[in-house]
Design an enzyme around this catalytic site. Structure first.
Site, PDB file in Angstrom:
ATOM      1  N   ARG A 159       2.697   2.481  10.056  1.00 17.57           N
ATOM      2  CA  ARG A 159       1.960   3.159  11.140  1.00 17.57           C
ATOM      3  C   ARG A 159       2.894   3.700  12.230  1.00 17.57           C
ATOM      4  O   ARG A 159       2.456   4.505  13.047  1.00 17.57           O
ATOM      5  CB  ARG A 159       0.930   2.204  11.746  1.00 17.57           C
ATOM      6  N   MET A 207       0.854  -1.191   0.000  1.00 19.19           N
ATOM      7  CA  MET A 207       0.000   0.000   0.000  1.00 19.19           C
ATOM      8  C   MET A 207       0.893   1.246   0.000  1.00 19.19           C
ATOM      9  O   MET A 207       0.436   2.342   0.326  1.00 19.19           O
ATOM     10  CB  MET A 207      -0.936  -0.013   1.204  1.00 19.19           C
ATOM     11  N   HIS A 209       9.348  -3.424   3.306  1.00 23.56           N
ATOM     12  CA  HIS A 209       8.919  -3.608   1.912  1.00 23.56           C
ATOM     13  C   HIS A 209      10.132  -3.844   1.010  1.00 23.56           C
ATOM     14  O   HIS A 209      10.096  -4.660   0.097  1.00 23.56           O
ATOM     15  CB  HIS A 209       8.197  -2.357   1.394  1.00 23.56           C
TER      16      HIS A 209
HETATM   17  O1  PAF Z   1      -0.025  -5.840   3.650  1.00 21.40           O
HETATM   18  C1  PAF Z   1      -0.432  -4.913   2.904  1.00 21.40           C
HETATM   19  O2  PAF Z   1       0.247  -3.926   2.649  1.00 21.40           O
HETATM   20  C2  PAF Z   1      -1.819  -5.012   2.293  1.00 21.40           C
HETATM   21  O3  PAF Z   1      -2.708  -5.625   3.162  1.00 21.40           O
HETATM   22  C3  PAF Z   1      -1.826  -5.717   0.917  1.00 21.40           C
HETATM   23  C4  PAF Z   1      -1.381  -7.154   1.032  1.00 21.40           C
HETATM   24  C5  PAF Z   1      -0.921  -4.972  -0.038  1.00 21.40           C
HETATM   25  C6  PAF Z   1      -3.232  -5.701   0.343  1.00 21.40           C
HETATM   26  O4  PAF Z   1      -3.719  -4.415   0.168  1.00 21.40           O
END
Ligand code: PAF
Length: 279
Positions: A191, A27, A34
């Site tokens: 967050r 997201m 990430h």
């Molecule tokens: O973990 C996340 O960032 C979200 O829940 C995902 C898997 C991208 C789905 O929107």
């Protein structure tokens, strides 16, 4: 090479020119957690698709959809830096501007993984895991990855997606990736930026508690339960529970692998964490 795509039509065309691919759904508002998924994907595939989409379907009416940080420019920079370390790699960033690009109008499809989706985190956030499963299924349908990478910080989410892929017999490998922590132990999360320095310091309680539970599981399960019950007297814990790491069952009497899942409320921010314990 990094290519930014904002429309689904363009995405479909692009996808036709690539064969085997890895996929990292996010997201946005990227952090090292990430990036570790992207690095793993790039170490296994020359071409990686990376989605950045704040999915409205997984936010409840009183949750932080509108204030969820959208930082596309910075995210793309981070992706470019990472891709630059993998010669000849190609990263396609799919960042649809409008949710209609992902969910066509009059789309009524909902994917629901029964049981898992309404347990624990799903009980506190009704509909959340349906929203997650639905968007991930839709992204899988569009991107058709060979492997998709998910952080294990959201352990229940990982189990929901793994179960969905199994139930629907999708030909996709789901790769769970270890939690990345800040130096002091706090699990990385978009967050965390909502926290004041004092709250951040106080949040170290979560990883410390999980470590303590891990230690206790290895020595005495009954004592662990007492410790957890004592800990839960602090009302800021939404939960702190031992579950079977495979089935997510609360019956762990025969479990070889246990996941200890926790959510602690720091002001208005819910902080998720977990630890995996083998015995
Ligand atoms: O973990 C996340 O960032 C979200 O829940 C995902 C898997 C991208 C789905 O929107």
């Amino acid at each position: 090479m990094v290519k930014l795509i904002t429309s689904t039509t363009e995405l479909r065309t692009e996808r036709q020119s690539d064969s085997k691919i890895g996929f990292v759904p996010t997201m946005g508002n990227l952090h090292q957690g990430h990036i570790s998924l992207l690095e793993r994907a790039l170490s296994e595939y020359q071409t990686v698709y990376f989605s950045i989409f704040v999915n409205p379907k997984q936010f409840g009416p009183n949750e932080d959809f509108n204030r969820y940080p959208r930082t596309l420019e910075n995210d793309v920079k981070l992706i470019e830096e990472t891709a630059g370390r993998f010669p000849n790699s190609k990263v396609v960033v799919y960042s649809p501007k409008d949710p209609k690009e992902v969910f066509p109008e009059n789309d009524n499809q909902t994917i629901s993984v029964h049981g898992l989706s309404t347990d624990l985190e799903g009980k506190i956030r009704p509909g959340h895991f349906d929203g997650v499963a639905t968007v991930v299924y839709r992204l899988f349908e569009l991107i058709k990855p060979d492997t998709a990478y998910f952080g294990l910080k959201d352990y229940q989410q990982y189990l929901v997606i793994r179960q969905m892929v199994k139930d629907l017999a999708l030909p996709i490998k789901i790769q769970g990736m270890p939690i990345i922590r800040e130096l002091a132990g706090l699990a990385m999360s978009s967050r965390n930026q909502y926290l004041s320095p004092e709250q951040k310091q106080a949040s170290l309680l979560i990883s410390r508690t999980l470590k303590e539970v891990e230690k206790k599981i290895k020595s005495n399960l009954a004592e662990t339960k007492t410790y957890i019950n004592e800990t839960l007297k602090d009302p800021n814990w939404d939960y702190l529970e031992m579950r079977d790491a495979e089935t997510f069952s609360p019956d762990i009497s025969q479990s070889k692998n246990i996941t200890v899942v926790a959510v602690y409320r720091m002001g208005t921010t819910r902080l998720l964490d977990n630890i995996q314990v083998s015995r």
